[in-house]
Design an enzyme around this catalytic site. Structure first.
Site, PDB file in Angstrom:
ATOM      1  N   HIS A 199     -45.764  -1.661  -3.912  1.00  0.00           N
ATOM      2  CA  HIS A 199     -47.223  -1.476  -3.935  1.00  0.00           C
ATOM      3  C   HIS A 199     -47.930  -2.492  -3.032  1.00  0.00           C
ATOM      4  O   HIS A 199     -49.091  -2.831  -3.270  1.00  0.00           O
ATOM      5  CB  HIS A 199     -47.784  -1.606  -5.359  1.00  0.00           C
ATOM      6  N   SER A 329     -54.781  -7.391  23.931  1.00  0.00           N
ATOM      7  CA  SER A 329     -56.229  -7.254  23.826  1.00  0.00           C
ATOM      8  C   SER A 329     -56.885  -7.571  25.160  1.00  0.00           C
ATOM      9  O   SER A 329     -56.450  -8.459  25.891  1.00  0.00           O
ATOM     10  CB  SER A 329     -56.780  -8.205  22.755  1.00  0.00           C
ATOM     11  N   LYS A 335     -53.226 -12.475  22.349  1.00  0.00           N
ATOM     12  CA  LYS A 335     -52.893 -11.527  21.280  1.00  0.00           C
ATOM     13  C   LYS A 335     -51.805 -10.564  21.759  1.00  0.00           C
ATOM     14  O   LYS A 335     -51.873 -10.036  22.866  1.00  0.00           O
ATOM     15  CB  LYS A 335     -54.135 -10.750  20.869  1.00  0.00           C
ATOM     16  N   GLU A 342     -46.179   1.296  17.153  1.00  0.00           N
ATOM     17  CA  GLU A 342     -47.323   2.204  17.161  1.00  0.00           C
ATOM     18  C   GLU A 342     -47.025   3.474  17.956  1.00  0.00           C
ATOM     19  O   GLU A 342     -47.442   4.579  17.574  1.00  0.00           O
ATOM     20  CB  GLU A 342     -48.536   1.483  17.721  1.00  0.00           C
TER      21      GLU A 342
END
Length: 477
Positions: A199, A329, A335, A342
């Site tokens: 969870h 980015s 970053k 993805e």
């Protein structure tokens, strides 16, 4: 010098580009379907060429192409050889640019089947030393290239061949490679202890190798599912001709063609057990893509799990370190994002969408003796296999292969986790363990600190109860 030529079909004259190898029926389809600009996938064109090649060989061996009693226009041996060679050239991708018809076309694929027939006939005429621009075709698209066939059995046969070939040649090897890399990481990381999560909340400890090993098993099962996907399309409709009755084909034609395809591709294609079912329904393709959709679900889950485990690097889990592939980015310097994860997740999402298309076309497109939504089903299925294979290969080679564990981050979560209290339950009971967990959270203390302060158990028993390694396996394992 004119850039056009005139050709005739059963509906009359058609003007088309002079140098094109396709003919009148293809040109009509180009004009009728100016829809998406998305043409029939090359894998399907090449599979269709391969089916035509096998059909020409089968008809030759059955004595049909050169027999005046079997065809109104028998071919000479040199013309038969040219026909076989021309079909092979289409199968090898040499004429991909001669298949310009939109994928959204007649639902039986008749336009693309005739496109193949015309290209092969004109190329065969050229190879035989005749004039392919002549109005009378010595090697005819219907009488010779399409002998013993109908679009209704050839086109779905080509779909099955194309899908099976792509699953066998690209997807299964990519999945095996991915599972193998995960298995290697699992073996190497069996001694790295970390906190488990259910969870998205802290749970009892696991070894990082156990967690990654579960993913490796998912890939193993995906290989099996890809195999089942291929198995679902091994029955070929060829031999059913227009409605499944087999009219105008030799009774041994389909079996010979399947044997030739097996010998060529190493895939065991077989003639359909019931040609009426095989012509009318695309249930095998629906079943095939259902397995591919399950593979996509697995790949999405694995990629997303790795993305979470690598989150950070300072304010996330940071239990895995992924290779830096590109700046993440345009505004935040330094970053780096989990781009391969993805990409695979997006590929999987596309496959899930394709599955809905194929399910709907399979259910709504088949009436009586024919499904009339086959081109878009083929396009969706081939896109799914191609996309999954490419995405998982890139994910494996550019992400998983260079993925590293972060033992320090894994260890840091163990002592701070409230889930260690689970080891106390057999000693103090569930309710008291829950109260200790609540107090530890409220005071900011670890479970171990609180238990020592409260003398919950003797030191030796407490060490045993809170041993995180003991929690990673059941007794006796």
């Amino acid at each position: 010098m004119t850039h056009y030529r005139m050709e005739c079909d059963s509906m009359g004259e058609v003007r088309l580009p002079r140098e094109a190898y396709y003919g009148a029926q293809t040109q009509r389809a180009i004009e009728n379907f100016p829809i998406s600009g998305r043409t029939v996938p090359p894998e399907l064109i090449r599979a269709l060429g391969l089916v035509k090649w096998a059909a020409a060989l089968a008809n030759r061996d059955l004595g049909l192409l050169g027999n005046a009693s079997k065809t109104p226009h028998p071919l000479e041996p040199g013309q038969i050889d040219a026909l076989i060679r021309a079909a092979r050239e289409v199968a090898d991708g040499k004429f991909d640019d001669q298949f310009p018809i939109d994928v959204f076309q007649t639902g039986s694929g008749t336009s693309t089947n005739m496109n193949a027939n015309e290209v092969i006939a004109n190329r065969a005429i050229e190879l035989a030393g005749d004039d392919r621009f002549a109005m009378e075709k010595p090697i005819h698209p219907n009488d010779h290239v399409n002998l013993g066939q109908s679009s209704n059995d050839v086109f779905p046969t080509a779909i099955h061949v194309a899908v099976a070939r792509l699953v066998h040649g690209r997807l299964i090897p990519a999945l095996r490679r991915c599972g193998g890399v995960l298995a290697e990481k699992s073996k190497a990381w069996q001694e790295i202890l970390k906190i488990g999560r259910t969870h998205l909340a802290d749970a009892t400890p696991v070894a990082l190798g156990q967690e990654i090993g579960g993913m490796a098993r998912q890939l193993d099962r995906s290989v099996g599912r890809a195999g089942l996907a291929m198995e679902a399309v091994l029955e070929l409709p060829i031999g059913g001709t227009a409605t499944g009755s087999g009219i105008n084909t030799h009774p041994r034609f389909a079996r010979k063609l399947c044997t030739l395809l097996h010998d060529e591709l190493g895939i065991t294609f077989i003639e359909a057990a019931d040609h009426f079912e095989a012509n009318a329904q695309r249930d095998g393709l629906v079943e095939c893509h259902g397995q591919l959709c399950t593979v996509a679900v697995t790949l999405f889950n694995v990629a997303n799990g790795i993305r979470w485990l690598a989150s950070g690097p300072r304010c996330g889990l940071n239990e895995l370190r992924l290779p830096d592939r590109q700046p993440g980015s345009s505004i935040m310097p330094g970053k780096v994002n989990p781009v391969l994860c993805e990409a695979l997740m997006q590929a999987a999402a596309r496959v899930m969408g394709n599955n809905h298309t194929i399910d709907f076309c399979g259910a709504a497109g088949g009436q009586f003796q024919l499904n009339v939504m086959m081109p878009v089903m083929a396009d969706a299925a081939l896109e799914s296999v191609r996309t999954l294979a490419g995405a998982v290969a890139a994910f494996t080679d550019l992400c998983l292969a260079g993925m590293e564990a972060n033992p320090e981050a894994c260890a840091a979560g163990i002592e701070h986790s409230l889930a260690l209290v689970t080891g106390l339950s057999p000693y103090v009971g569930y309710e008291r363990a829950a109260a200790l967990a609540k107090e530890a959270f409220e005071t900011g203390k670890t479970i171990r600190q609180l238990c020592v302060e409260k003398s919950v158990l003797p030191e030796a028993e407490l060490e045993k109860a809170l041993d995180p390694w003991r929690m990673t396996r059941s007794e006796g394992r």
